[in-house]
Design a protein around this motif. Structure first.
Motif: not given
Length: 362
Positions: A70-71, A74-77, A114-115
């Protein structure tokens, strides 16, 4: 902390590209969970479990991997927004931009945001445009994160100094590898081997599959030389090779880009095929030897003594006698700004004293 061969084998089993659900017959102990996180495989394994491709795992043991997933999402965005901002600024300045490594892979090869973990954003601009791109972004509020040894080092390196934009580190590559690297390909204009993809309404330009495979394989080999192996690199390449139909033909296309490094690239590619159980490239009696090698490389982190030797080898292969001489001088006696940055010294500390610290490795 060293990772056992058994843990490496278990991680490879968990993250392999299975066509059917994998029945896990071992317990997720602390070493395995920690190794999955540190090797960039936690989110991938959690997603496989969530999608039913991994079975018999204890849900409570997956909390850390779930959190990382999940981190990453969020970080990808955040990273995508910064990439779009950077690419737009440079394109407005007439400088073409291409996404490399993490942002390119997470936006195309990995089908879930998220991968694929990312620590920074890597972009490529045409040869000779690195300083122009740096100047544009610094004028728009980017902050420099490092100081180069000299302006000559920055000219021949793969990328110019790292910068930070909106809290994200960005590396502007002016070529894929340093001028003195065995994997530098001056005869190839990579912008002639680019494809465009659409991600959330934005255009992302990346290398085509063959050139991306070459970059990933060669970059991993360089990474092994400089500081050991990360198992996530194997997954990147395995996913790419798994996405093509004629794998043997694809491999040959990749190897032909730098035929004199064929053996080194084949050795790394063979490691990646451990994550593709359906592809019988590795003979069963060779599997244990490959696993032992991977385990040794994963645990081989201390390359600090070899960094200067590697730098000197690249220096020797850099074109031009005058440039070699300049690089050699500044390799041992970097500019004052670098010495102050590197050793966090006082502004008024004599330069000779800083050089002495460097020579004595203090």
């Amino acid at each position: 902390m060293a990772i056992s061969k058994e843990t490496v084998q278990q991680l490879i089993s968990l993250c392999s590209i299975h066509t059917e659900a994998f029945e896990c017959d071992f317990v997720l102990n602390d070493e395995l969970i920690s190794a999955g996180a540190s090797n960039g495989l936690a989110a991938w394994c959690y997603a496989k479990h969530k999608n039913g491709h991994l079975r018999c795992l204890d849900e409570s043991s997956l909390k850390q991997w779930k959190s990382i997933y999940f981190q990453n999402t969020i970080q990808y965005q955040k990273y995508l927004a910064v990439y779009n901002k950077v690419s737009q600024l440079l394109r407005d300045a007439g400088i073409p931009v291409m996404a490399l490594k993490g942002i390119a892979l997470a936006s195309s090869l990995y089908l879930d945001d998220g991968l694929r973990p990312m620590g920074d954003i890597d972009i490529l601009v045409p040869e000779g445009s690195g300083f122009d791109a740096l100047k544009v972004l610094l004028s728009k509020g980017a902050e420099p994160l490092v100081v180069p040894r000299s302006r000559y080092h920055e000219q021949v390196d793969a990328h110019v100094r790292a910068i930070k934009i909106d809290g994200v580190m960005v590396e502007i590559h002016q070529r894929l590898f340093t001028l003195g690297s065995n994997y530098h390909t001056p005869e190839v204009d990579f912008f002639n081997h680019a494809i465009s993809i659409n991600k959330q309404g934005h255009e992302i330009v990346r290398l085509n599959d063959v050139m991306m495979a070459y970059h990933l394989v060669a970059h991993a080999i360089k990474g092994i030389e400089m500081g050991g192996l990360r198992l996530g690199w194997l997954l990147d390449v395995a996913l790419l090779f798994n996405s093509v139909k004629d794998r043997q033909g694809f491999i040959e296309q990749v190897l032909e880009i730098k035929p004199q490094k064929r053996q080194e690239m084949l050795e790394f590619i063979n490691m990646c095929f451990l994550l593709m159980p359906g592809h019988k490239r590795i003979k069963e009696n060779d599997r244990e030897e490959v696993l032992r090698k991977i385990t040794r490389l994963v645990n081989d982190h201390d390359h600090s003594k070899e960094h200067r030797l590697i730098n000197l080898k690249h220096l020797v292969k850099t074109p031009g006698v005058a440039m070699k001489c300049r690089l050699l001088f500044y390799e041992f006696f970097p500019q004052k700004a670098y010495m102050q940055f590197r050793y966090n010294t006082m502004v008024n500390e004599p330069l000779w004293r800083m050089y002495l610290k460097r020579i004595l490795r203090r």
